[in-house]
Motif scaffolding. Structure first.
Motif, PDB file in Angstrom:
ATOM      1  N   GLY A 125      33.278  38.035  40.463  1.00  0.00           N
ATOM      2  CA  GLY A 125      33.430  36.827  41.275  1.00  0.00           C
ATOM      3  C   GLY A 125      34.695  36.795  42.102  1.00  0.00           C
ATOM      4  N   ALA A 126      35.487  37.849  42.013  1.00  0.00           N
ATOM      5  CA  ALA A 126      36.762  37.870  42.732  1.00  0.00           C
ATOM      6  C   ALA A 126      36.555  38.148  44.219  1.00  0.00           C
ATOM      7  CB  ALA A 126      37.676  38.939  42.139  1.00  0.00           C
ATOM      8  N   PRO A 127      37.385  37.594  45.075  1.00  0.00           N
ATOM      9  CA  PRO A 127      37.307  37.899  46.513  1.00  0.00           C
ATOM     10  C   PRO A 127      37.868  39.293  46.784  1.00  0.00           C
ATOM     11  CG  PRO A 127      39.215  36.537  46.069  1.00  0.00           C
ATOM     12  CD  PRO A 127      38.481  36.649  44.763  1.00  0.00           C
ATOM     13  N   ARG A 128      37.614  39.798  47.961  1.00  0.00           N
ATOM     14  CA  ARG A 128      38.214  41.056  48.377  1.00  0.00           C
ATOM     15  C   ARG A 128      39.682  40.807  48.728  1.00  0.00           C
ATOM     16  NH1 ARG A 128      34.255  43.352  52.870  1.00  0.00           N
ATOM     17  NH2 ARG A 128      35.190  45.380  52.332  1.00  0.00           N
ATOM     18  N   LEU A 129      40.506  41.834  48.583  1.00  0.00           N
ATOM     19  CA  LEU A 129      41.938  41.684  48.796  1.00  0.00           C
ATOM     20  C   LEU A 129      42.446  42.661  49.848  1.00  0.00           C
ATOM     21  CD1 LEU A 129      43.249  41.473  45.100  1.00  0.00           C
ATOM     22  CD2 LEU A 129      42.638  39.570  46.614  1.00  0.00           C
ATOM     23  N   LEU A 130      43.330  42.157  50.697  1.00  0.00           N
ATOM     24  CA  LEU A 130      44.100  42.989  51.617  1.00  0.00           C
ATOM     25  C   LEU A 130      45.562  42.693  51.328  1.00  0.00           C
ATOM     26  CD1 LEU A 130      44.445  44.889  54.071  1.00  0.00           C
ATOM     27  CD2 LEU A 130      44.294  42.867  55.532  1.00  0.00           C
ATOM     28  N   ASP A 131      46.298  43.698  50.852  1.00  0.00           N
ATOM     29  CA  ASP A 131      47.677  43.479  50.448  1.00  0.00           C
ATOM     30  C   ASP A 131      48.632  44.027  51.496  1.00  0.00           C
ATOM     31  OD1 ASP A 131      49.838  42.795  48.689  1.00  0.00           O
ATOM     32  OD2 ASP A 131      50.045  44.941  48.293  1.00  0.00           O
ATOM     33  N   ALA A 132      49.576  43.193  51.945  1.00  0.00           N
ATOM     34  CA  ALA A 132      50.526  43.601  52.973  1.00  0.00           C
ATOM     35  C   ALA A 132      51.857  44.075  52.397  1.00  0.00           C
ATOM     36  CB  ALA A 132      50.771  42.441  53.937  1.00  0.00           C
ATOM     37  N   SER A 133      52.002  44.057  51.076  1.00  0.00           N
ATOM     38  CA  SER A 133      53.241  44.534  50.461  1.00  0.00           C
ATOM     39  C   SER A 133      53.155  46.047  50.239  1.00  0.00           C
ATOM     40  CB  SER A 133      53.463  43.823  49.119  1.00  0.00           C
ATOM     41  OG  SER A 133      52.654  44.411  48.100  1.00  0.00           O
ATOM     42  N   PRO A 142      33.186  33.783  57.726  1.00  0.00           N
ATOM     43  CA  PRO A 142      33.854  34.131  56.471  1.00  0.00           C
ATOM     44  C   PRO A 142      35.156  33.359  56.298  1.00  0.00           C
ATOM     45  CG  PRO A 142      34.032  35.915  58.071  1.00  0.00           C
ATOM     46  CD  PRO A 142      33.046  34.943  58.629  1.00  0.00           C
ATOM     47  N   VAL A 143      35.464  33.040  55.045  1.00  0.00           N
ATOM     48  CA  VAL A 143      36.654  32.270  54.716  1.00  0.00           C
ATOM     49  C   VAL A 143      37.782  33.229  54.311  1.00  0.00           C
ATOM     50  CG1 VAL A 143      37.662  30.521  53.187  1.00  0.00           C
ATOM     51  CG2 VAL A 143      35.287  30.310  53.960  1.00  0.00           C
ATOM     52  N   ILE A 144      38.959  33.031  54.894  1.00  0.00           N
ATOM     53  CA  ILE A 144      40.140  33.836  54.591  1.00  0.00           C
ATOM     54  C   ILE A 144      41.246  32.929  54.082  1.00  0.00           C
ATOM     55  CG2 ILE A 144      41.960  35.298  55.564  1.00  0.00           C
ATOM     56  CD1 ILE A 144      39.983  36.308  57.604  1.00  0.00           C
ATOM     57  N   PHE A 145      41.904  33.375  53.025  1.00  0.00           N
ATOM     58  CA  PHE A 145      43.088  32.672  52.527  1.00  0.00           C
ATOM     59  C   PHE A 145      44.268  33.636  52.603  1.00  0.00           C
ATOM     60  CE2 PHE A 145      45.876  31.775  48.764  1.00  0.00           C
ATOM     61  CZ  PHE A 145      46.491  30.650  49.292  1.00  0.00           C
ATOM     62  N   ILE A 146      45.361  33.193  53.204  1.00  0.00           N
ATOM     63  CA  ILE A 146      46.583  33.997  53.294  1.00  0.00           C
ATOM     64  C   ILE A 146      47.556  33.487  52.245  1.00  0.00           C
ATOM     65  CG2 ILE A 146      48.479  34.778  54.755  1.00  0.00           C
ATOM     66  CD1 ILE A 146      46.731  34.087  57.190  1.00  0.00           C
ATOM     67  N   ASP A 147      47.773  34.269  51.215  1.00  0.00           N
ATOM     68  CA  ASP A 147      48.727  33.897  50.169  1.00  0.00           C
ATOM     69  C   ASP A 147      50.102  34.401  50.595  1.00  0.00           C
ATOM     70  OD1 ASP A 147      49.801  32.960  47.856  1.00  0.00           O
ATOM     71  OD2 ASP A 147      48.876  34.440  46.526  1.00  0.00           O
ATOM     72  N   GLY A 148      50.956  33.483  50.993  1.00  0.00           N
ATOM     73  CA  GLY A 148      52.257  33.850  51.537  1.00  0.00           C
ATOM     74  C   GLY A 148      52.290  33.687  53.043  1.00  0.00           C
ATOM     75  N   VAL A 155      41.120  37.572  50.672  1.00  0.00           N
ATOM     76  CA  VAL A 155      42.473  37.060  50.480  1.00  0.00           C
ATOM     77  C   VAL A 155      43.451  38.084  51.028  1.00  0.00           C
ATOM     78  CG1 VAL A 155      44.237  36.371  48.810  1.00  0.00           C
ATOM     79  CG2 VAL A 155      41.843  35.724  48.447  1.00  0.00           C
ATOM     80  N   VAL A 156      44.356  37.630  51.893  1.00  0.00           N
ATOM     81  CA  VAL A 156      45.405  38.484  52.441  1.00  0.00           C
ATOM     82  C   VAL A 156      46.695  38.142  51.713  1.00  0.00           C
ATOM     83  CG1 VAL A 156      46.621  39.225  54.509  1.00  0.00           C
ATOM     84  CG2 VAL A 156      44.237  38.480  54.675  1.00  0.00           C
ATOM     85  N   LEU A 157      47.249  39.115  51.012  1.00  0.00           N
ATOM     86  CA  LEU A 157      48.465  38.903  50.236  1.00  0.00           C
ATOM     87  C   LEU A 157      49.674  39.281  51.078  1.00  0.00           C
ATOM     88  CD1 LEU A 157      47.289  40.488  46.849  1.00  0.00           C
ATOM     89  CD2 LEU A 157      47.244  38.063  47.509  1.00  0.00           C
ATOM     90  N   CYS A 158      50.490  38.298  51.428  1.00  0.00           N
ATOM     91  CA  CYS A 158      51.726  38.511  52.194  1.00  0.00           C
ATOM     92  C   CYS A 158      52.889  38.085  51.317  1.00  0.00           C
ATOM     93  CB  CYS A 158      51.698  37.729  53.500  1.00  0.00           C
ATOM     94  SG  CYS A 158      50.386  38.238  54.627  1.00  0.00           S
TER      95      CYS A 158
END
Length: 303
Positions: free
Chosen positions: A77-85, A5-11, A55-58
Motif C-alpha cells: 500500500g506504500a506510494p512510490r518514492l523519489l528521493d532527492a537526498s 496523479p497525486v504528489i506529496f513533497i516531503d520537505g 512521494v518526493v523526499l526533499c
C-alpha cells in the motif's frame, strides 16, 4: 476522466522542494500539502504520504531514511518514492535516477517503486565517464581526478547567507579531506574500479556548475584521440534532449546554463601535448537537482 496523479513533497520548504513545487504547477498532477505547522509531525507526514501516488523526499539523509522505512512498513500500500537526498544513491534496491546512464535506464526508472535522484556533481562526472568506460576508450582502472565548481545555491542556508552578504567569499575549495559524500556515487555509477579524486569548489555566483576531468591520452588504451572521446560521447547521447555533446571552446562560464534543465558535454584537448579535459556544464539546481527530479517524475508517472 482519469484523475491526475497525486504528489506529496516531503520537505517542500527547502531549496529543491520549492523548485520542484513551482515546476509541478503546470503539469497534470495534484499536489497534496499539509499545514506547515505539522511538517515535522510524523503522523501528519505519514498520512500525507499515504494520500499520494508518488512521494518526493526533499530531506536530509537521515530523515529520508526514516521516511523510506516508514513507507516500507506499509508494504504493497506504500506510494512510490523519489528521493532527492544522497541516502540511497548507491543502494542496490533503489534505481538510480539518471535516465541517460545506459540504454535501459529510462525503462527502469519508469517502472521502479523507488528512485534516487542523482547528485549535482555526480551528474556531470558520471555523464562524462560512464560512456567512455562502456565504449572501452577509458579503462575503468584509470586514476581519475575530478574538479568541479558550483554556484552557492546548492550549499544550504549557511553558505547562501555567507555569499549573499556584503564581502562574501569569492571562491572556496572544500571537501579537502577527500571523503566527500558524492565520491561513492561517482565511483559506482561511472563504472570506475579505482576510487576517483574529487575536489569540489564554490564560486561567488548563485547557480551553475562545471565538472572537469583531465586525461593523459597516452595513458589510455590504444592511440586514443580527442576525436575518439568526442565520438564515444556523441554515440551514447544521440537522440537525447537533455544532454548535448558540443564542440570544444577556449573558455566556459559556469553560470551560462542557470535556469536551464540541460547539460553540455565537451572534449577539449591538445594534439601536441596528448592531453584532454572533459567538461560538463549544467545548472546545479536544474539538471543537477529539481530539473532531474521533474524528469524522473515524468517517467515514473508516464507524463
Amino acid at each position: 476522466m482519469t484523475q491526475n496523479p497525486v504528489i506529496f513533497i516531503d520537505g517542500e520548504a527547502g531549496t529543491t522542494g520549492l523548485e520542484i513545487r513551482q515546476r509541478l504547477v503546470d503539469l497534470p498532477v495534484q499536489l497534496h500539502t499539509i499545514d506547515p505547522a505539522h511538517r515535522k509531525d510524523p503522523a501528519a507526514r505519514k498520512e500525507a504520504m499515504l494520500a499520494a501516488e508518488l512521494v518526493v523526499l526533499c530531506l536530509p539523509d537521515a530523515a529520508s531514511r526514516e521516511a523510506a522505512e516508514m513507507m516500507a512498513e506499509e508494504g504493497a500500500g506504500a506510494p512510490r518514492l523519489l528521493d532527492a537526498s544522497s541516502a540511497f544513491r548507491t543502494a542496490s534496491d533503489w534505481v538510480y535516477g539518471l535516465p541517460e546512464l545506459t540504454p535501459g535506464q529510462t525503462q527502469k526508472i519508469a517502472s521502479a517503486q523507488r528512485v534516487s535522484n542523482p547528485g549535482c556533481y555526480p551528474t556531470g562526472a558520471i555523464a562524462l565517464l560512464r560512456p567512455l568506460i562502456d565504449a572501452g576508450v577509458l579503462d575503468a582502472h584509470y586514476p581519475v581526478s575530478i574538479n568541479a565548481v558550483s554556484g552557492y545555491s546548492g550549499g544550504g542556508r549557511a553558505m547562501i547567507e555567507a555569499h549573499e552578504q556584503e564581502g562574501g567569499p569569492a571562491f572556496e575549495l572544500y571537501g579537502l579531506g577527500l571523503e566527500h559524500k558524492h565520491v561513492p556515487e561517482i565511483h559506482l555509477h561511472a563504472g570506475l574500479k579505482r576510487r576517483p579524486v574529487f575536489v569540489p569548489s564554490v564560486g561567488h555566483f548563485p547557480r551553475g556548475m562545471i565538472v572537469s576531468v583531465p586525461l593523459h591520452l597516452d595513458d589510455l588504451k590504444g592511440h586514443v584521440t580527442t576525436e575518439d572521446l568526442h565520438s564515444a560521447l556523441m554515440a551514447h547521447y544521440a537522440g537525447q534532449d537533455k544532454i548535448k555533446v558540443l564542440p570544444a571552446e577556449g573558455s566556459l562560464s559556469a553560470s551560462a546554463l542557470a535556469g536551464n534543465d540541460g547539460m553540455e558535454l565537451r572534449v577539449h584537448g591538445s594534439t601536441h601535448s596528448r592531453q584532454a579535459v572533459l567538461t560538463a556544464r549544467l545548472d546545479n539546481l536544474g539538471k543537477g537537482a529539481s530539473g532531474a527530479a521533474l524528469q524522473n517524475i515524468a517517467l515514473m508517472l508516464g507524463l
